[in-house]
Design an enzyme around this catalytic site. Structure first.
Site, PDB file in Angstrom:
ATOM      1  CG  ASP A   1      -2.184   0.731   1.111  1.00  7.98           C
ATOM      2  OD1 ASP A   1      -2.305   1.524   0.158  1.00  7.98           O
ATOM      3  OD2 ASP A   1      -3.068   0.553   1.976  1.00  7.98           O
TER       4      ASP A   1
ATOM      5  CG  ASP B   1      -9.680   2.158  -0.228  1.00  6.25           C
ATOM      6  OD1 ASP B   1      -9.168   1.069  -0.573  1.00  6.25           O
ATOM      7  OD2 ASP B   1      -9.094   2.972   0.515  1.00  6.25           O
TER       8      ASP B   1
HETATM    9  C1  DGJ Z   1      -5.855   1.859   1.909  1.00  9.47           C
HETATM   10  C2  DGJ Z   1      -6.236   0.629   1.126  1.00  9.47           C
HETATM   11  O1  DGJ Z   1      -6.756   0.999  -0.101  1.00  9.47           O
HETATM   12  C3  DGJ Z   1      -7.209  -0.193   1.945  1.00  9.47           C
HETATM   13  O2  DGJ Z   1      -7.651  -1.292   1.205  1.00  9.47           O
HETATM   14  C4  DGJ Z   1      -6.568  -0.607   3.208  1.00  9.47           C
HETATM   15  O3  DGJ Z   1      -5.519  -1.490   2.955  1.00  9.47           O
HETATM   16  C5  DGJ Z   1      -6.076   0.605   3.974  1.00  9.47           C
HETATM   17  N1  DGJ Z   1      -5.283   1.461   3.168  1.00  9.47           N
HETATM   18  C6  DGJ Z   1      -5.291   0.195   5.187  1.00  9.47           C
HETATM   19  O4  DGJ Z   1      -4.737   1.250   5.823  1.00  9.47           O
END
Ligand code: DGJ
Length: 733
Positions: free
Chosen positions: A472, A542
């Site tokens: 990430d 997300d």
């Molecule tokens: C952003 C990601 O897009 C999410 O899926 C998740 O992993 C969060 N970060 C965790 O902090």
């Protein structure tokens, strides 16, 4: 594929011809780009000649107006007044370079770029044109690769300082294409967190239209991808020229319509806030730009990109490999993860037939919210007393794979790492560092930092218990600077950062080819061909609400095959937009993505156990089908999406109809399938009905009534209500 005769160069395969020539003054002139020509070398006879004077650099040659002559790699200052592909300054303050042909080389296949990801070779030829500028004492190599079986042209440029004085490089686009006077429409993908990859179309305006990034990553604001559609072009027909970049940092793609309606397309590193110092003997290599041409509209273009990305970009180790179905802890538990919780979720995963548990954010020392701990990559002693390896083994003993989340490029000031190395962060001299999600960015220009992170990840992976890593990156970069880089070279930092990142990814993915890496940056804030060169799949957003997701997947599909995407069934009401939707619709929106899973809490899993079991069974059954096939955007309106997918062996066909708001007494819809085998029959799996390919394509399939047996006993309807969808499966018999 590559021919050169009488100062003319042509690159031709079954998809396109690309032709340019060396003009009498040594300037490289663009001649043609488009559908394949029978005799490309002769296309020069139709070459566009200027008939107007301007300010002329080449005296004595009438009408040789650089503002109008289509060029291969234009510079500024010598009578072409448009934005140039290349710009540099020498120690005398001179910024004028006139790049002239010196020599060329043709090589079979293609060499990888050093330090940067690049398209793989195989069944291709490469032409390198060397240009030189005598006053600056530089040579510029333009590299062109054409593949036998792909409709793409891969280009890059490299400058070398051959003189004995320093040069300041301020602009080096990977590629420039000068189109003759044309009426184009632009399609590009823009967005932000949770609404990535939205498409926008517009006419090419006069002046310069730019999509770019100054955020340190390729960004969700403007994906490094643009399409120029000739007027009249649509989803299924017309000439389409598109361009993307194998790069994950600050990019720039610009379209400039000049005074004579000529259109210049530049693709490369963003020249804004960029500079690179070239000492005598130094060189600078641009990333690769990729151009895809299709004469069959946007669909044809997407299919070219999809097959190229699968064959030449994404890691070979996961090519054609079905992805495990999974549960991800993020939207089920957020930061409230601990050993017992994860083992419990693992049991739930087993109970509904899933294959992998992914432990998302929150597992490392002190990480109970997003204010601390990034950088301290060891398990939280209270919540994971037996450590990550032990947890992984326990999960594996349940017959599951195990995956873990990391955010290796980031650091919180509340961390051991920051206490020990406060100088390991990106920071412009004398500036205050802005926080993003409470975190700072590690300085990947610093080899010690890169090595440290490598060691941490290496020790996580080396025991062999981790099958998948979600990588990430949750903030944009600001106040960018590096204490490791001299004051004069601070504008090199954004690119040096990306080189540091690529070196880390290269080492790790080479050492662990069997670990499935997933790219993520708060969703799709760094979804590009550079990251996909190391990671087989990407979390595009997300936005787990199906209606939001549909739009994102539709946008993605212009460039990316859906087998680089992951999807999951998230909670309802959705945590991003509050929308309530059925489990089935949440699954269906991502049904054609390669990686399928859920991110739900215990009670949601229990409540929906049988439906989830059914859906995950379906996902597993079709996980191989969702790799390598052909995806079709059949319909996209404010109220409906319809997609078709044919598996790579052409044996199965999936049709998804997604209906947003329901209306009363709606008219029937006839959905015409495409690219089926005319003379084959297709069995509709849910009811045993048989249709001929010809019928499905010519007469179509009627919705909302999906099927009715001859005796009228077995009628199945599109589900009623808002946000409903139906996924049909057909098998060729
Ligand atoms: C952003 C990601 O897009 C999410 O899926 C998740 O992993 C969060 N970060 C965790 O902090």
């Amino acid at each position: 594929m590559i021919a050169s005769e009488k100062n003319i160069f042509s690159l031709t395969n079954k998809y396109y011809s690309y032709v340019f020539r060396v003009g009498d003054n040594g300037i490289l002139e663009h001649v043609y780009y488009g559908a394949p020509l029978n005799n490309p070398i002769n296309s020069f006879s139709h070459h566009y000649q200027t008939h107007r004077d301007g300010v002329l650099h080449f005296q004595g040659e009438k009408n040789y107006n650089l503002s109008e002559i289509p060029q291969e790699y234009p510079t500024f200052g010598s009578t072409d007044f448009r934005f140039p592909a290349f710009h540099c300054k020498n120690e005398d303050g001179n910024t004028i370079s006139v790049l002239k042909y010196k020599e060329h080389f043709i090589i079979s296949d293609k060499k990888p770029l050093s330090g940067l990801p690049s398209a793989r070779g195989g069944n291709c030829n490469t032409l390198i044109i060397r240009l030189e500028d005598n006053s600056h004492k530089i040579v510029v190599d333009l590299t062109y690769t054409i593949y036998k079986n792909h409709g793409v042209l891969v280009r890059s440029s490299k400058v070398k300082n051959k003189g004995n004085k320093k040069l300041e490089l301020s602009n080096i686009y990977s590629s420039s294409i000068d189109f003759p006077a044309s009426q184009f429409k632009i399609l590009h993908l823009h967005g932000s967190w949770s609404r990535e990859l939205s498409e926008e179309t517009m006419s090419v305006p006069r002046g310069r239209f730019i999509i770019d990034s100054n955020r340190g990553s390729s960004s969700a604001a403007h994906s490094p991808f643009i399409v120029l559609c000739e007027n009249q072009c649509n989803e299924i027909s017309g000439n389409v020229y598109s361009s993307s970049l194998i790069y994950s940092g600050n990019h720039s793609i610009s379209v400039e319509k000049g005074e004579f309606n000529n259109v210049r397309l530049l693709t490369g590193i963003n020249p804004f806030n960029f500079s690179w110092s070239l000492s005598p003997g130094d060189s600078f290599q641009s990333p690769e730009a990729v151009h895809a041409f299709s004469k069959d509209g946007l669909r044809g273009m997407s299919h070219i990109w999809h097959s190229f990305i699968r064959e030449k970009i994404t890691p070979v180790s996961f090519k054609n490999k079905p992805r495990p179905t999974y549960i991800n802890t993020w939207e089920s538990s957020y930061f409230k993860v601990n050993q017992a919780e994860v083992l419990n979720l693992a049991d739930k995963a087993v109970s509904i037939g899933l294959e992998m548990v992914v432990l998302d954010d929150g597992w490392f020392e002190g990480r109970t919210d997003d204010t601390s701990s990034l950088g301290d990559w060891y398990a939280d002693a209270n919540r994971f007393p037996d450590g990550i390896q032990d947890l992984a083994i326990k999960i594996k003993n349940k017959g599951l794979k195990f995956g873990i989340w990391v955010e290796p490029e980031m650091i919180n000031t509340r961390s051991e790492l920051y206490k020990n190395h406060p100088d390991w962060v990106l920071k412009a001299p004398e500036s205050i560092s802005s926080l993003g999600r409470n975190q700072l960015v590690l300085d990947f220009c610093n080899n010690d930092v890169v090595n440290y992170i490598f060691d941490k990840l290496d020790s996580l992976l080396s025991e062999g218990n981790i099958d998948y890593v979600k990588w990430d990156m949750n903030r944009n970069m600001s106040e960018v600077g590096s204490p490791k880089v001299s004051i004069q070279k601070q504008l090199e930092v954004p690119h040096r950062y990306i080189l540091g990142l690529y070196s880390l990814l290269n080492r790790l993915t080479k050492k662990y080819p069997n670990v499935l890496f997933e790219n993520c940056a708060s969703g799709g804030n760094r979804l590009d061909l550079g990251m996909l060169s190391y990671m087989s799949q990407s979390w595009p957003s997300d936005m787990s609400d199906p209606i939001g997701r549909l739009k994102i997947i539709n946008g993605c599909s212009y460039l990316f095959p859906l087998d680089v995407l992951s999807a999951y069934i998230g909670p309802s009401p959705n945590h991003q937009n509050g929308r309530i939707t059925s489990i089935n619709s949440r699954f269906n929106a991502g049904a054609f993505c390669a990686a399928q899973g859920i991110s739900l809490n215990h009670s949601d899993i229990d409540k929906n156990k049988s439906e989830l079991t059914e859906l995950m069974k379906f996902a597993k059954e079709h996980s191989s089908d969702m790799i390598g096939g052909r995806f079709y955007r059949l319909k996209k309106s404010d109220n409906a999406y319809c997609w078709q997918y044919i598996t790579k062996d052409y044996d199965k066909v999936f049709l998804l109809y997604f209906h947003i708001l329901s209306g009363p007494n709606e008219p029937f819809k006839h959905i015409k399938f495409v690219e089926l085998e005319e003379n084959s029959n297709y069995l509709q799996v849910c009811n045993g009905k048989i249709y001929s390919g010809n019928l499905l394509m010519e007469n179509g399939f009627t919705l909302p009534y999906v099927s009715m047996t001859h005796d009228n006993k077995n009628i199945s309807y599109m589900p009623k209500g808002d946000f409903t969808s139906k996924l049909f499966v057909f098998e060729k018999i």
